[in-house]
Enzyme design. Structure first.
Site, PDB file in Angstrom:
ATOM      1  N   ASN A   9      -1.606 -10.372   4.403  1.00  0.00           N
ATOM      2  CA  ASN A   9      -1.066 -10.322   3.044  1.00  0.00           C
ATOM      3  C   ASN A   9       0.327 -10.944   3.118  1.00  0.00           C
ATOM      4  OD1 ASN A   9      -0.114  -9.707   0.518  1.00  0.00           O
ATOM      5  ND2 ASN A   9      -0.425  -7.490   0.699  1.00  0.00           N
ATOM      6  N   ARG A  93      -5.258 -11.860   1.395  1.00  0.00           N
ATOM      7  CA  ARG A  93      -5.061 -11.475   0.005  1.00  0.00           C
ATOM      8  C   ARG A  93      -4.477 -12.682  -0.723  1.00  0.00           C
ATOM      9  NH1 ARG A  93      -1.586  -6.440  -2.321  1.00  0.00           N
ATOM     10  NH2 ARG A  93      -2.206  -6.743  -4.473  1.00  0.00           N
ATOM     11  N   HIS A 181      -4.332  -6.643  -9.155  1.00  0.00           N
ATOM     12  CA  HIS A 181      -4.616  -5.427  -8.367  1.00  0.00           C
ATOM     13  C   HIS A 181      -6.131  -5.198  -8.236  1.00  0.00           C
ATOM     14  CE1 HIS A 181      -0.406  -3.823  -9.562  1.00  0.00           C
ATOM     15  NE2 HIS A 181      -0.366  -4.240  -8.303  1.00  0.00           N
ATOM     16  N   GLY A 212       4.504  -2.530  -7.802  1.00  0.00           N
ATOM     17  CA  GLY A 212       3.810  -3.208  -8.897  1.00  0.00           C
ATOM     18  C   GLY A 212       2.886  -2.156  -9.494  1.00  0.00           C
ATOM     19  N   ARG A 241       9.878  -5.172 -12.621  1.00  0.00           N
ATOM     20  CA  ARG A 241       9.281  -6.017 -13.679  1.00  0.00           C
ATOM     21  C   ARG A 241       9.241  -5.236 -14.999  1.00  0.00           C
ATOM     22  NH1 ARG A 241       3.906  -7.464 -10.347  1.00  0.00           N
ATOM     23  NH2 ARG A 241       4.946  -6.701  -8.477  1.00  0.00           N
ATOM     24  N   ASP A 283      13.164   2.361  -7.024  1.00  0.00           N
ATOM     25  CA  ASP A 283      12.342   3.266  -6.218  1.00  0.00           C
ATOM     26  C   ASP A 283      12.194   4.607  -6.930  1.00  0.00           C
ATOM     27  OD1 ASP A 283      11.615   5.218  -4.181  1.00  0.00           O
ATOM     28  OD2 ASP A 283      11.952   3.579  -2.767  1.00  0.00           O
ATOM     29  N   ARG A 285      11.174   7.462  -5.950  1.00  0.00           N
ATOM     30  CA  ARG A 285      11.693   8.642  -5.229  1.00  0.00           C
ATOM     31  C   ARG A 285      13.189   8.822  -5.481  1.00  0.00           C
ATOM     32  NH1 ARG A 285       8.897   7.174   0.308  1.00  0.00           N
ATOM     33  NH2 ARG A 285       9.445   5.218  -0.667  1.00  0.00           N
ATOM     34  N   GLY A 328       1.497   4.142  -4.368  1.00  0.00           N
ATOM     35  CA  GLY A 328       2.642   4.968  -3.949  1.00  0.00           C
ATOM     36  C   GLY A 328       2.993   6.119  -4.875  1.00  0.00           C
ATOM     37  N   ILE A 329       3.230   5.823  -6.141  1.00  0.00           N
ATOM     38  CA  ILE A 329       3.625   6.873  -7.087  1.00  0.00           C
ATOM     39  C   ILE A 329       2.406   7.740  -7.440  1.00  0.00           C
ATOM     40  CG2 ILE A 329       4.520   7.296  -9.419  1.00  0.00           C
ATOM     41  CD1 ILE A 329       6.071   4.600  -9.146  1.00  0.00           C
ATOM     42  N   GLU A 331      -0.316   8.333  -5.787  1.00  0.00           N
ATOM     43  CA  GLU A 331      -0.823   9.158  -4.690  1.00  0.00           C
ATOM     44  C   GLU A 331       0.143  10.273  -4.304  1.00  0.00           C
ATOM     45  OE1 GLU A 331      -1.778   6.499  -1.406  1.00  0.00           O
ATOM     46  OE2 GLU A 331      -2.850   5.178  -2.780  1.00  0.00           O
ATOM     47  N   GLU A 379      -6.519  -1.581  -0.001  1.00  0.00           N
ATOM     48  CA  GLU A 379      -6.827  -2.982  -0.289  1.00  0.00           C
ATOM     49  C   GLU A 379      -7.173  -3.748   0.986  1.00  0.00           C
ATOM     50  OE1 GLU A 379      -3.099  -2.466  -2.242  1.00  0.00           O
ATOM     51  OE2 GLU A 379      -3.648  -3.899  -3.790  1.00  0.00           O
TER      52      GLU A 379
HETATM   53  P1  ADP Z   1       3.720  -1.571  -3.256  1.00  0.00           P
HETATM   54  O1  ADP Z   1       3.347  -2.008  -4.636  1.00  0.00           O
HETATM   55  O2  ADP Z   1       4.960  -2.238  -2.724  1.00  0.00           O
HETATM   56  O3  ADP Z   1       2.570  -1.523  -2.265  1.00  0.00           O
HETATM   57  P2  ADP Z   1       3.638   1.327  -3.079  1.00  0.00           P
HETATM   58  O4  ADP Z   1       2.226   1.500  -3.506  1.00  0.00           O
HETATM   59  O5  ADP Z   1       3.982   1.635  -1.663  1.00  0.00           O
HETATM   60  O6  ADP Z   1       4.229  -0.080  -3.480  1.00  0.00           O
HETATM   61  O7  ADP Z   1       4.539   2.254  -4.038  1.00  0.00           O
HETATM   62  C1  ADP Z   1       5.916   2.280  -3.939  1.00  0.00           C
HETATM   63  C2  ADP Z   1       6.445   3.278  -4.980  1.00  0.00           C
HETATM   64  O8  ADP Z   1       5.903   4.576  -4.695  1.00  0.00           O
HETATM   65  C3  ADP Z   1       7.957   3.415  -4.938  1.00  0.00           C
HETATM   66  O9  ADP Z   1       8.479   3.478  -6.260  1.00  0.00           O
HETATM   67  C4  ADP Z   1       8.148   4.771  -4.262  1.00  0.00           C
HETATM   68  O10 ADP Z   1       9.312   5.413  -4.651  1.00  0.00           O
HETATM   69  C5  ADP Z   1       6.939   5.505  -4.788  1.00  0.00           C
HETATM   70  N1  ADP Z   1       6.685   6.720  -4.002  1.00  0.00           N
HETATM   71  C6  ADP Z   1       6.278   6.821  -2.711  1.00  0.00           C
HETATM   72  N2  ADP Z   1       6.230   8.123  -2.344  1.00  0.00           N
HETATM   73  C7  ADP Z   1       6.635   8.853  -3.423  1.00  0.00           C
HETATM   74  C8  ADP Z   1       6.824  10.238  -3.687  1.00  0.00           C
HETATM   75  N3  ADP Z   1       6.574  11.163  -2.764  1.00  0.00           N
HETATM   76  N4  ADP Z   1       7.245  10.599  -4.917  1.00  0.00           N
HETATM   77  C9  ADP Z   1       7.501   9.684  -5.861  1.00  0.00           C
HETATM   78  N5  ADP Z   1       7.353   8.361  -5.684  1.00  0.00           N
HETATM   79  C10 ADP Z   1       6.923   7.943  -4.478  1.00  0.00           C
END
Ligand code: ADP
Length: 398
Positions: A9, A93, A181, A212, A241, A283, A285, A328-329, A331, A379
């Site tokens: 990727n 990808r 996606h 994203g 974005r 971010d 978090r 990320g968010i 999950e 993915e």
């Molecule tokens: P990418 O699109 O780069 O693959 P990810 O799927 O890894 O991104 O998601 C990144 C986002 O997930 C970031 O905004 C990060 O803060 C958020 N994230 C990861 N863990 C947590 C958590 N425990 N609580 C809230 N947000 C989280």
């Protein structure tokens, strides 16, 4: 020697990779890692499936490595492993497959040429996705390669879901809603039948909430609508974005702020979204932990926009049987899931707040008419599966 499939990727400054064993039916992850800072201060790290670091290297500032150097280092690392790998194929990808590619494609010089046509549709991603493909074609022409597209899964969308209300002369240039996606949604659609057959067969909205972010309406496992459109800047607000934007704002910025295409591109792709609204961070978090009013505003807008899009996708589906959180968010943030589900109460969705804070796959309350699930996306595995299928097809037709 273990037959392996390498998944790549490639971004503008990074090359992420995963290596899967193709020795057994279920593709097993062996190692994963990335080379980043390719143009500035390159770093390489590779970890095993459990996340233990196996190898690391930093080149220092001002030693650009590029995709070629990163690929060479990666191949060197793979050759150095005493286990002995036999590379049978590489899966890539690729963000854009245009209207032409509704499934993964076996890479050939003609396919690369066809994919170069889509560079203007995804200038920030497509050229970088193609870079390692071209390098491998040049240096290892015998090595089978598969191009797997973020758009392909959405080719099943009905014509009305793909159309913009623009004159035919513009539409005919390929200015339509593609959706992205797709590899993530395809993976979720592939595992949903084992997790909840009614959701797999019914009307389900998948929320891919990462850096994203987009949402996809699945009808019986096929994409029928997406929040992303012509480019990956449409739909939800994301890390940087802006998402959905009145096109009149672009004209205003050109006329009144004298911004040109590049300045607007930078604003809507890199300076907006959670970062732009909060003035704090892209971010989630960091925003959740911040006491800044801007952070709260950004999260409120995010939740609101997800709720609006959920209503829109439920309308496209003619109802809603389930939602799935991923990326990320989706999950990891029980708080965001709770707020999103609370706002979706009108759709017949209620979650079990305690279960939502744990690790369960189903988070909807027992009496909820709409199911809610948390399913980690994969993915890379989807690309490895496609690559193996293409290899098997090639062997069958050889
Ligand atoms: P990418 O699109 O780069 O693959 P990810 O799927 O890894 O991104 O998601 C990144 C986002 O997930 C970031 O905004 C990060 O803060 C958020 N994230 C990861 N863990 C947590 C958590 N425990 N609580 C809230 N947000 C989280």
């Amino acid at each position: 020697m273990t037959p392996v499939i390498l998944v790549l990727n490639a971004g503008s400054s990074s090359l992420k990779f995963s290596l899967f064993s193709a020795a057994s039916q279920d593709l097993q992850l062996i190692v994963r890692g990335q080379a980043e800072g390719l143009q500035t201060s390159p770093r390489f790290v590779v970890k095993d499936a459990a996340g233990v670091v196996l190898d690391e290297k930093a080149w220092g500032d001002g030693v650009p490595l590029g995709h070629g150097g990163a690929l060479e280092h990666l191949v060197g690392f793979l050759r150095s492993r005493s286990e002995g790998y036999r590379l049978v194929g590489v899966g890539h990808r690729v963000v854009h497959g245009g209207l032409e590619f509704s499934r993964p494609a076996h890479v050939s010089p003609a396919v690369v040429q066809a994919l170069e046509k889509y560079i203007p549709l995804a200038p920030l991603h497509q050229p970088h996705n193609l870079a390692p493909i071209k390098l491998l074609l040049e240096r290892m022409p015998e090595l089978p390669q598969a191009a797997c597209f973020d758009t392909a899964f959405h080719r099943s969308m009905p014509a009305v879901a793909q159309a913009f209300a623009l004159p035919a002369s513009i539409t005919e240039r390929g200015v339509v809603r593609y959706g992205f996606h797709g590899l993530s949604y395809e993976y979720i659609a592939s595992v949903l039948p084992q997790i909840d057959p009614p959701a797999a067969a019914g009307r389900t909205v998948v929320l891919h909430l990462g850096n994203g972010a987009s949402m996809c309406a699945l009808l019986g496992g096929r994409s029928v609508a997406s929040t992303m459109g012509f480019t990956a800047v449409d739909g939800l607000p994301m890390g940087t974005r802006c998402g959905n934007l009145d096109p009149g704002v672009i004209v205003y910025m050109m006329d009144e702020l004298n911004m040109d295409a590049r300045a607007i591109e930078k604003l809507i792709y890199q300076q907006s979204g959670l970062l732009g609204v909060s003035g704090v961070s892209s971010d989630m978090r960091v925003l959740l932990a911040s006491a800044e009013p801007g952070a709260r505003r950004a999260i409120d807008l995010y939740v609101y926009r997800v709720g609006r899009e959920l209503g829109s996708l439920a309308a496209a589906l003619g109802g809603l049987d389930a939602i799935v959180f991923t990326a990320g968010i989706g999950e990891n943030s029980a708080e965001l899931r709770e707020r999103i589900c609370h706002d979706a109460g009108w759709l017949g969705l209620s979650i079990d707040a305690q279960v939502n804070r744990g690790k369960a796959q189903r988070i909807s309350a027992p009496g909820s008419r709409v199911g809610a699930f948390v399913i980690p996306t994969n993915e890379e595995l989807m690309i490895a599966r496609h690559t193996r299928s293409l290899l098997a097809g090639a062997a069958a037709t050889a």
